[in-house]
Design a protein around this motif. Structure first.
Motif, PDB file in Angstrom:
ATOM      1  N   ASN A 225      27.231  39.744  39.607  1.00 62.05           N
ATOM      2  CA  ASN A 225      27.950  40.059  41.123  1.00 62.05           C
ATOM      3  C   ASN A 225      26.982  39.638  42.184  1.00 62.05           C
ATOM      4  N   ALA A 226      25.958  40.063  42.042  1.00 62.33           N
ATOM      5  CA  ALA A 226      24.846  40.127  43.123  1.00 62.33           C
ATOM      6  C   ALA A 226      24.576  38.587  43.230  1.00 62.33           C
ATOM      7  N   ARG A 227      24.368  38.022  42.246  1.00 58.45           N
ATOM      8  CA  ARG A 227      23.741  36.441  42.277  1.00 58.45           C
ATOM      9  C   ARG A 227      24.862  35.473  42.374  1.00 58.45           C
ATOM     10  N   PHE A 228      26.170  35.785  42.109  1.00 58.91           N
ATOM     11  CA  PHE A 228      27.059  34.835  42.329  1.00 58.91           C
ATOM     12  C   PHE A 228      28.209  35.293  43.219  1.00 58.91           C
ATOM     13  N   GLY A 229      28.200  36.578  43.851  1.00 59.48           N
ATOM     14  CA  GLY A 229      28.826  37.189  44.774  1.00 59.48           C
ATOM     15  C   GLY A 229      30.201  37.517  44.056  1.00 59.48           C
ATOM     16  N   THR A 230      30.472  37.725  42.904  1.00 62.24           N
ATOM     17  CA  THR A 230      31.636  37.912  42.308  1.00 62.24           C
ATOM     18  C   THR A 230      31.772  39.578  42.323  1.00 62.24           C
ATOM     19  N   ALA A 231      32.979  40.006  41.566  1.00 59.02           N
ATOM     20  CA  ALA A 231      33.098  41.205  41.599  1.00 59.02           C
ATOM     21  C   ALA A 231      33.720  41.656  40.162  1.00 59.02           C
ATOM     22  N   TYR A 232      32.817  41.327  39.382  1.00 58.33           N
ATOM     23  CA  TYR A 232      33.276  41.665  37.803  1.00 58.33           C
ATOM     24  C   TYR A 232      32.897  43.065  37.603  1.00 58.33           C
ATOM     25  N   THR A 233      33.755  43.667  36.853  1.00 56.42           N
ATOM     26  CA  THR A 233      33.296  45.303  36.249  1.00 56.42           C
ATOM     27  C   THR A 233      32.710  45.077  35.110  1.00 56.42           C
ATOM     28  N   ARG A 234      32.276  46.320  34.914  1.00 55.98           N
ATOM     29  CA  ARG A 234      31.467  46.073  33.460  1.00 55.98           C
ATOM     30  C   ARG A 234      32.465  45.830  32.390  1.00 55.98           C
ATOM     31  N   ASN A 235      33.888  46.355  32.568  1.00 54.84           N
ATOM     32  CA  ASN A 235      34.637  45.998  31.489  1.00 54.84           C
ATOM     33  C   ASN A 235      34.982  44.475  31.390  1.00 54.84           C
ATOM     34  N   ALA A 236      34.873  44.075  32.457  1.00 50.93           N
ATOM     35  CA  ALA A 236      35.370  42.363  32.495  1.00 50.93           C
ATOM     36  C   ALA A 236      34.219  41.928  31.653  1.00 50.93           C
ATOM     37  N   VAL A 237      32.813  42.157  31.897  1.00 52.83           N
ATOM     38  CA  VAL A 237      31.621  41.878  31.200  1.00 52.83           C
ATOM     39  C   VAL A 237      31.620  42.022  29.843  1.00 52.83           C
ATOM     40  N   VAL A 238      32.088  43.356  29.465  1.00 53.36           N
ATOM     41  CA  VAL A 238      32.177  43.582  28.206  1.00 53.36           C
ATOM     42  C   VAL A 238      33.188  42.790  27.322  1.00 53.36           C
ATOM     43  N   GLY A 239      34.516  42.396  28.220  1.00 57.51           N
ATOM     44  CA  GLY A 239      35.499  41.889  27.354  1.00 57.51           C
ATOM     45  C   GLY A 239      35.208  40.436  27.410  1.00 57.51           C
TER      46      GLY A 239
END
Length: 177
Positions: free
Chosen positions: A32-46
Motif C-alpha cells: 500500500n505504501a509503495r503502490f498507493g493502494t489500500a489492500y487490507t491484510r485479508n486481501a493480501v492473505v486471500g
DNA sequence: CCCTGATTCGC
DNA sequence: GCGAATCAGG
C-alpha cells in the motif's frame, strides 16, 4: 487502481515480500505504501492463497475423524488415480519456449532478495528444493515490469501472471474429500 | 487488549 | 477472482 484485479506488479511485490518472510500485514502495508493502494491484510492473505503461495495445508478443526476400532479407515482404496502427467500425448510436447523452465539463455546473477536493487529483475531462481534460499536474476528490468526482458516474456507468455513458482510446490495432493 | 494467520462466504 | 467478515491462535 481501476481494475478489480491485482496488477502483476502488485502480485510480484506480494511474492517478493512473502518470500522475504514478511507477515501478511506487513506485506499489505508495504504494498500500500509503495503502490498507493489500500489492500487490507485479508486481501493480501486471500490473494496469496489464490496465487499458490500459501499451501492448501489443511490442519484446522481436527474435531472430526472418528475411525473407532472395529471399523477400518473411512478412506476407500484408491487404485486408479494417477496417470495424467505420466504419459501425456506425444503431441502435447510441442515447441513453445526454447527453455526448460527457468533458463532463458541469460546469465542470472542469483542474488538474494535483500541484495536485490530496486531496478533489478526479480525472477526467482532456486526454490526448486526446499531449504534452498531463493535467489533472483538481478539484471536490469524492463520498464513497466519487475523482470528483465527475457524473463518478462517468460512470465507473461502462456498464462496470465500466476502459476509460476508454484508449480512443483503446490503439487500437494488434497484429494481427501 | 493487541496482534497474527486462515477460512468462509457474498459479491 | 476479489475481499470483507469471521473465526482461531498467540
Amino acid at each position: 487502481m481501476e481494475p478489480g484485479s491485482w496488477p502483476s506488479e502488485h502480485s510480484d511485490a506480494l511474492r517478493d515480500y512473502f518470500l522475504k518472510g514478511m507477515s501478511y500485514a506487513e506485506i499489505g502495508r508495504e504494498i500500500n505504501a509503495r503502490f498507493g493502494t489500500a489492500y487490507t491484510r485479508n486481501a493480501v492473505v486471500g490473494r496469496a492463497r489464490r496465487l499458490g503461495l500459501a499451501a492448501p495445508a489443511r490442519m484446522k478443526s481436527p474435531s472430526i475423524v472418528p475411525a473407532f476400532p472395529g471399523e477400518p479407515c473411512l478412506f476407500p482404496p484408491r487404485p486408479p488415480a494417477l496417470q495424467s502427467w505420466s504419459v501425456p500425448p506425444k503431441s502435447a510436447m510441442k515447441l513453445a519456449a526454447p527453455v526448460k523452465l527457468r533458463c532463458v539463455g541469460i546469465k542470472p546473477r542469483l542474488i538474494s532478495l535483500l541484495e536485490l536493487a530496486p531496478g533489478d529483475c526479480r525472477y526467482p531462481y532456486g526454490g526448486d528444493k526446499d531449504g534452498e534460499e531463493i535467489t533472483f536474476c538481478g539484471h536490469p528490468r524492463t520498464s513497466g515490469s519487475s523482470y528483465c526482458t527475457p524473463h518478462f516474456h517468460l512470465t507473461r507468455g502462456p498464462g496470465s501472471t500466476s502459476a509460476r513458482v508454484a508449480g512443483p510446490l503446490v503439487l500437494r495432493l488434497v484429494s481427501a474429500a
